[in-house]
Design an enzyme around this catalytic site. Structure first.
Site, short mmCIF file in Angstrom:
data_model
loop_
_atom_site.label_atom_id
_atom_site.label_comp_id
_atom_site.label_asym_id
_atom_site.label_seq_id
_atom_site.Cartn_x
_atom_site.Cartn_y
_atom_site.Cartn_z
CD GLU A 105 -3.11 -0.61 2.54
OE1 GLU A 105 -2.93 0.55 3.10
OE2 GLU A 105 -3.59 -1.42 2.95
CG ASP A 107 -1.77 3.63 2.88
OD1 ASP A 107 -2.18 3.11 2.22
OD2 ASP A 107 -1.28 2.83 3.95
CD GLU A 109 -3.89 5.37 6.49
OE1 GLU A 109 -4.79 4.28 6.52
OE2 GLU A 109 -2.72 5.27 7.19
#
Ligand SMILES: *[C@@H]1O[C@H](CO)[C@@H](O)[C@H](O)[C@H]1NC(C)=O
Ligand SMILES: *[C@@H]1O[C@H](CO)[C@@H](O)[C@H](O)[C@H]1NC(C)=O
Length: 266
Positions: A105, A107, A109
């Protein structure tokens, strides 16, 4: 004559405008993924809202999976102040439930809605590579551009075209580097690790627009070699300045959380 030309010009510009909108439209690149009754796509496909309340959040995912690219979206996180709500834009290797040593992943966030954004890289199932930042603007006030570059040389996180984090391909030093095909996803959800949700403020609405990006399907070569292959001095200076002033957490800064790539990434 002048009027006729003016009318033709108006038609041409309306046509071009529609072309540009269509090129960036949600439907061209993405499908709703979950929380379908919490997703609103405007009729032109130019803006999407993901809504989070006590019954559900929501998410969307790219139609295709990719092997490299410069992934791009404009996003405005929920205005209502709370912890616990996570607003995301990320690449993830598919399918989600895979054999061990296979999940990757990259990311973004947003942790709650106070403006803290966490970046992370999952390599062969192993995350804990968080670097968090306070942005120089309020991300719930306006749309800003969030990008992930992923090519054979490096991963770069960029906010409004300023590189904020680099993760280099150091396969040659024995360090894992994301190599599996990835979908791009965006979502809103709630997570215990992100603090307590103030449900009196619900619903929480995240806004997305400008869905187009330049990426290559898996095994179609490295199509983003031209972007950010080498930073110029100005980009380096901006990145260093931002990281010095605004990084609030760095897994590389403590021996207990540091990993081998920390020696190579800067
Ligand atoms: C925002 O909230 C997160 C999670 O609760 C916290 O770690 C961070 O320090 C907060 N940032 C600011 C600027 O208050
Ligand atoms: C990482 O770099 C190596 C060369 O050092 C290359 O063989 C490999 O394909 C690169 N990985 C990816 C995912 O592009």
């Amino acid at each position: 004559m002048a009027i006729r030309i003016a009318i033709i010009l108006v038609f041409i510009s309306v046509f071009l405008m529609q072309e540009i909108l269509a090129q960036n439209s949600f439907d061209k690149y993405y499908d709703p993924l979950w929380g379908l009754n919490h997703i609103t796509v405007d009729p032109q496909g130019t803006e999407v809202q993901l809504l989070m309340d006590q019954s559900s959040g929501a998410g969307f995912r790219s139609k295709l999976e990719y092997g490299s690219g410069l992934f791009h979206i404009r996003m405005k996180i929920p205005e209502k102040r709370t912890g616990g709500i996570v607003t995301t834009f990320y690449l993830t290797s598919a399918p989600d439930n895979q054999p061990p040593n296979n999940h990757f992943e990259i990311d973004y966030e947003f942790i709650g809605t106070n403006g803290t954004v966490q970046t992370n890289v999952y390599n062969n199932d192993e995350g804990h590579r968080e670097q968090s930042f306070n942005l120089w603007f309020n991300p719930s006030q306006d749309f800003h551009t969030y990008e992930i570059l992923w090519n054979s040389r490096q991963i770069v996180f960029l906010v409004d075209s300023i590189p904020i984090r680099v993760f280099k391909n150091n396969t040659a030093q024995g360090i894992d580097y994301p190599w599996k095909p990835m979908h791009i996803e965006a979502s809103i959800w709630n997570a215990n690790w992100a603090g307590d949700v103030d449900w009196t403020q619900a619903p929480f609405v995240a806004h997305f627009e400008d869905f187009g990006f330049k990426a290559c399907e898996a095994n179609a070569g490295d199509c983003s070699r031209d972007s950010y292959w080498e930073f110029d001095d100005e980009q380096k200076r901006k990145m260093q300045q931002f990281r010095r002033s605004s990084m609030t957490y760095d897994y590389c800064s403590q021996p207990s959380t540091s990993k081998p790539e920390c020696a190579f990434n800067i």
